[in-house]
Motif scaffolding. Sequence first.
Motif: not given
Length: 457
Positions: A83, A85, A94, A97, A208, A268, A444-445
Amino acid sequence: MSSTNRSVAIIGAGQTGISAAVGFLNAGFDVTVYSDRDQAGLFRDVSATGTAVTFGLSQESEAALGVDTFAGRAPQVTGISARTITGSGHDYTELLDFDADFPGFEAIGVDTRLKVDERITQFQDKGGTFLVEEVDPDRLDTIAGQHDLTLVATGKGGLSTLFSVDEARSPYKSPQRSVLLLTVEGLDHGPDVFAHRSAAGGKHQAFNFADQGEGWWGPYLHKDAGPSWSFLGWAQPGSEWERRFQSVTDAHSAHKVVIDLHREYFDWDLPEVLRTRVIAEDPHSWLQGAVTPTVRNALGHTASGHRITALGDTAVAYDPITGQGAQSGFIQAAGLVAAAKDHQGEFDDVWITETYNKFLTSRVDAANLATRIFLRDPVFADYASVLFPAAATNPKFGAALFGLLSDPSPVLSINSVDDAKSLITAVAGEDADSILAKFAPVGRFSRSELDALASAI
């Protein structure tokens, strides 16, 4: 029992050095390992030097050396979730993904201290000589004069300065990230763990990417706690994250930094992180530092002119973001053993240089380029801006992108954005521009629904 009448000295009993020692012993050489700590000290009194995650090709090299790959013993890792950002401060978007299975292999993360301990026992049981002593340049001079082949595997510092830097392959003069490592227990590897990121749950690593750095979670086998999780964080130089990482003084302060990082940036995943706890019986379950990526020439000489050869991190120090350090060491060691076993003459300058050059061109050049792309080096930012969106959009290319962790050689074909698109097209079987046109920011995750501990930590 030696069958070649040739001797090998290995300075350093880290995972690459002791694995090479077992390999040379199995190939019929008389092998002596010199370590600055005894076996018990290497197991109890040092930090794990990294997560030591291995993928397909490096596991094959471990098997070729005759050492246990830990397949079936360590937690099974079948893929990775990524993911991304982007944004300034805590006001971020965000963006990306995706979740991918590794193509045709599994990853294995094992405590380096556990590997070293078992391999020292294996080495001695097979008749190898293990000596505990500090080896300085004068002592190395004597040792090198007594053996047919002397390998220096003492890591990034110390005796590594005896080997000149390959400037053409070493573009950085300072670390590109500050690194924080922490191993924790309390979180299992079941299907409900990280289920918001992957249907594979706890069988996938979690990665991330943020503007200030990166954070990664991977299933792990700890020497005391057994199945566990390892966190690796990378902080951009001069960032707020770097200041946090450098404030760490013990496992508990490291744990707090990791929790706070997830509260503020990666919420998350916070329920999973809140379930983790410090491994009380291991005060060395954390590590903070930085690595300047450096490639050295493998051929060196002692004061008296005796040849020495750099091995593992002494030869090539990588930023750990793509896990190339441990893998590269095993691959180099297996190649050295195979080449030495079939070589009938002296291990002279030509043999050492030619053997090392094969390793550089077959592994190091690609591994370094892949690492620079994952570090989002500005020089290769245009490549990353194509490769990662394509991976998020096309599952087949997503698997191939993280397949580079095992075999990075495909990146050698990339010298332009058009080359990157050609690779995407070849792997995905669909035009790269068509794939990229489908990409859109996530917005949005999905968030974890795992029950969290009370957030009083």
